[in-house]
Design an enzyme around this catalytic site. Structure first.
Site, PDB file in Angstrom:
ATOM      1  N   ASP A 135       0.818  -1.206   0.000  1.00 22.55           N
ATOM      2  CA  ASP A 135       0.000   0.000   0.000  1.00 22.55           C
ATOM      3  C   ASP A 135       0.855   1.261   0.000  1.00 22.55           C
ATOM      4  O   ASP A 135       2.066   1.225   0.243  1.00 22.55           O
ATOM      5  CB  ASP A 135      -0.905   0.026   1.239  1.00 22.55           C
ATOM      6  N   LYS A 155      -4.226   2.784  -2.390  1.00 24.09           N
ATOM      7  CA  LYS A 155      -4.807   3.180  -1.107  1.00 24.09           C
ATOM      8  C   LYS A 155      -4.523   4.636  -0.757  1.00 24.09           C
ATOM      9  O   LYS A 155      -4.516   5.005   0.418  1.00 24.09           O
ATOM     10  CB  LYS A 155      -4.339   2.279   0.041  1.00 24.09           C
TER      11      LYS A 155
END
EC number: 2.1.1.107
Length: 489
Positions: free
Chosen positions: A250, A272
C-alpha cells in the site's frame, strides 16, 4: 586463523573449574548447559555456586588448587584473580595435553569460549580470537535477531526424521534436494508460524507422495510494516519480506521498508491513496487468492497493523473462504508509534485513563462516529486518516461539549526522519494545518496528554521538523511556529 572452531561433546565428562567467584560461576553455568560433570576447586564459593553444591549439581573441593586436580579431566578452566596460579594451571594442562582456558588471558589459552547463540540443537558461535569479547557479543546480538527460537525445535524435528528419510531416499544428492525443498519452503514456514503439527503432516505427506513439494499451494503473509521506521519491524516481518515471491503493498508503506523486501520479488502496488485506490478492495482480495493458487508466497504488506483500520479482516475472510493458507504478523500501529516518537503518552494517570482509536475517513463528505462517546473527559482520542476531515473532527467535538482549548496534535510522517509534529487546539488546528501544508500520512491525537509533548519529546530527526507551540498557564495555545520555516500562526 589462530583458533580452530570445534564443538566438544562434554555430556557426563569430567571438567574442572579453578576458582569460586562470579567469573567461575559463568563458566560453570556454560559447562552445565553441556551436561558436563563439573568440579570446582576453591577455598570458598560465591552464594550461587554454594547453592549448586547444596543440591549436588557440582562437586566442590574446598581448598587450594593441587596439580593432581587436573588428572582425568577432559577440560580445565582457570577463573581466579591470581595471575601466577592461572599461569601455572595453563602450563600444567599444556604439558599434559589437556584443553585449558584462562579467563581474559587468551595468550594462556589452549581454547577460548566464544559468544554463543543457543537454539539447541542448533548452536552458533562467534569469536574474535579473544581480542575483543565485547565486539563478539555485539556480533552475536545481530546474528541472533535473524535466528528465531523455533529453529531449535525445527532441528529436533528434522533429527527425528533423518533415518526415515534416509531409508526412503538412499541417494545422497536426492536426499539433499528433498531437505532443501522442504526447509526452504512449507515445513519451515509452518513451524515458524506455530503450526508445528501441520509441519509434521507436510513432511509425512512429502515422503508418501513422490517426495516432491513443488506442487504445494501458495500462502499469503499478511504483514504489518509499522508506522514508517524500518527498525520498528518485527523479526518475523523481516523474515517473511525476504521470503516472498510477490509483494502487494500500500501507499502507507514507507520506501525505506520497501527496500528491505527480497530483491527479485514481483512488486504490485495496491494504492490506497485517498480517493485513488489503484485496486479496489475486492480486487485486492481476489488478487491474493489468485497469486496463492499459482503456488506463490504472497506478502501483503500494510502500513501499521493490518487489523487496525487496515482491512486485514476482510482480506483473510476471503482467504478463509477460498481455503488459502495464511498467517498474520502484527505491526506497531501508527497510534503507538507516532505517539511514542512524539513524546505524547496516550494514557497518563493525571490526564487520561482510556484511549480510543477512531477513523477520520470521510464518507460522502461526513464522518459517521459516536461523537458523544468521543467527547467524554479523561480520555485520549486518536484519529487515523483524518487529515481531510480535520475541520469536521474539530467542529463535532466542540459541538458535543469538548472545550475549544482542548490540546490537539497532528503527527506527519511519524517515526521517520521527516517527522513533524503540529500542536494546537481544537479551535486553532484547522488553520495551523493550512499554514504548514501538511501531507499524509498523518495521525491526529486529541486530549490533555498532548500538553506533555513539549516536555517529553525525545526524538530529534536529522532536521528539526517539529512545529512548536507555547501554552498559557490555562493550557491555551498562544503561539505556534515552525523551527524550519519561521512561520507564525
Amino acid at each position: 586463523m589462530d583458533f580452530f572452531p570445534v564443538f566438544m561433546r562434554l555430556k557426563d565428562r569430567a571438567c574442572l573449574v579453578v576458582g569460586g567467584g562470579p567469573v567461575a560461576l559463568r563458566k560453570v553455568s556454560l559447562l552445565r548447559k553441556a551436561h558436563a560433570r563439573v568440579t570446582v576447586v576453591s577455598p570458598a564459593l560465591c552464594p550461587e555456586l554454594a547453592a549448586l553444591k547444596a543440591r549436588d549439581a557440582i562437586e566442590h573441593l574446598p581448598r587450594g588448587f593441587e596439580d593432581a586436580d587436573v588428572d582425568a579431566r577432559v577440560l580445565v578452566i582457570a577463573a581466579t584473580d591470581d595471575e601466577d596460579l592461572n599461569r601455572h594451571v595453563s602450563e600444567l594442562c599444556t604439558e599434559r595435553c589437556i584443553p585449558v582456558n584462562v579467563v581474559d588471558q587468551p595468550e594462556l589459552c589452549g581454547f577460548i569460549t566464544p559468544s554463543m547463540i543457543d537454539r539447541s540443537p542448533i548452536q552458533v558461535a562467534v569469536s574474535t580470537g579473544g581480542s575483543s569479547p565485547v565486539l563478539a557479543r555485539l556480533l552475536r546480538s545481530r546474528i541472533e535477531s535473524f535466528i528465531p527460537a523455533a529453529y531449535g525445535r525445527l532441528a529436533a524435528l528434522v533429527e527425528g526424521y533423518r533415518l526415515k528419510v534416509k531409508a526412503r531416499i538412499p541417494d545422497t544428492e536426492l536426499r539433499r534436494r528433498f531437505w532443501e525443498r522442504l526447509l526452504e519452503g512449507p515445513v519451515t514456514e509452518l513451524f515458524m508460524s506455530g503450526r508445528e503439527d501441520a509441519a509434521r503432516e507436510t513432511l509425512e505427506k512429502a515422503l508418501e507422495t513422490g517426495l516432491d513439494t513443488r506442487d504445494a499451494g501458495g500462502e499469503v503473509f499478511l504483514v504489518g510494516a509499522g508506522p514508517g521506521d524500518p527498525d520498528l519491524l518485527t523479526f518475523r516481518a523481516l523474515r517473511l519480506m525476504q521470503l516472498a515471491d510477490v509483494v502487494v503493498y500500500d501507499n502507507l508503506v514507507s520506501p525505506a521498508i520497501i527496500e528491505l523486501v527480497r530483491r527479485d520479488a514481483e512488486m504490485i502496488y495496491a494504492g490506497k491513496k485517498r480517493n485513488l485506490h489503484t485496486l479496489p478492495q475486492e480486487e485486492i482480495n481476489q488478487l491474493l487468492v489468485r497469486l496463492a493458487k499459482e503456488g506463490k508466497r504472497v506478502l501483503r504488506l500494510k502500513g501499521g497493523d493490518p487489523f487496525i483500520f487496515g482491512r486485514g479482516g476482510e482480506e483473510i475472510d476471503t482467504l478463509m473462504q477460498e481455503g488459502i493458507p495464511f498467517q498474520v504478523v502484527p505491526g506497531i500501529t501508527a497510534a503507538a508509534g507516532c505517539a511514542s516518537f512524539s513524546g505524547i503518552p496516550l494514557t497518563h494517570r493525571d490526564y487520561a485513563q482510556a484511549v480510543v482509536f477512531a477513523t477520520g475517513h470521510l464518507r460522502d463528505g461526513s464522518i459517521d462516529l459516536n461523537w458523544k462517546m468521543l467527547a467524554q473527559p479523561r480520555q485520549t482520542v486518536v484519529f487515523y486518516m483524518g487529515l481531510l476531515g480535520l475541520p469536521i473532527i474539530c467542529r463535532e467535538l466542540m459541538a458535543h461539549g469538548v472545550s475549544p482549548d482542548m490540546p490537539m496534535a497532528l503527527v506527519e510522517q511519524g517515526t521517520t526522519q521527516n517527522q513533524r509534529v503540529i500542536v494546537g487546539t481544537l479551535a486553532s488546528m484547522p488553520d495551523l494545518v493550512k499554514d504548514y501544508d501538511v501531507q499524509p500520512p498523518t495521525l491526529i491525537i486529541v486530549g490533555e496528554v498532548v500538553k506533555l509533548h513539549e516536555r517529553l519529546k525525545w526524538f530529534q530527526p536529522g532536521t528539526d521538523h517539529t512545529v512548536k507551540s507555547l501554552f498559557s498557564s490555562q493550557g491555551q495555545v498562544v503561539e505556534a511556529r515552525s523551527s524550519t520555516e519561521g512561520a507564525e500562526a
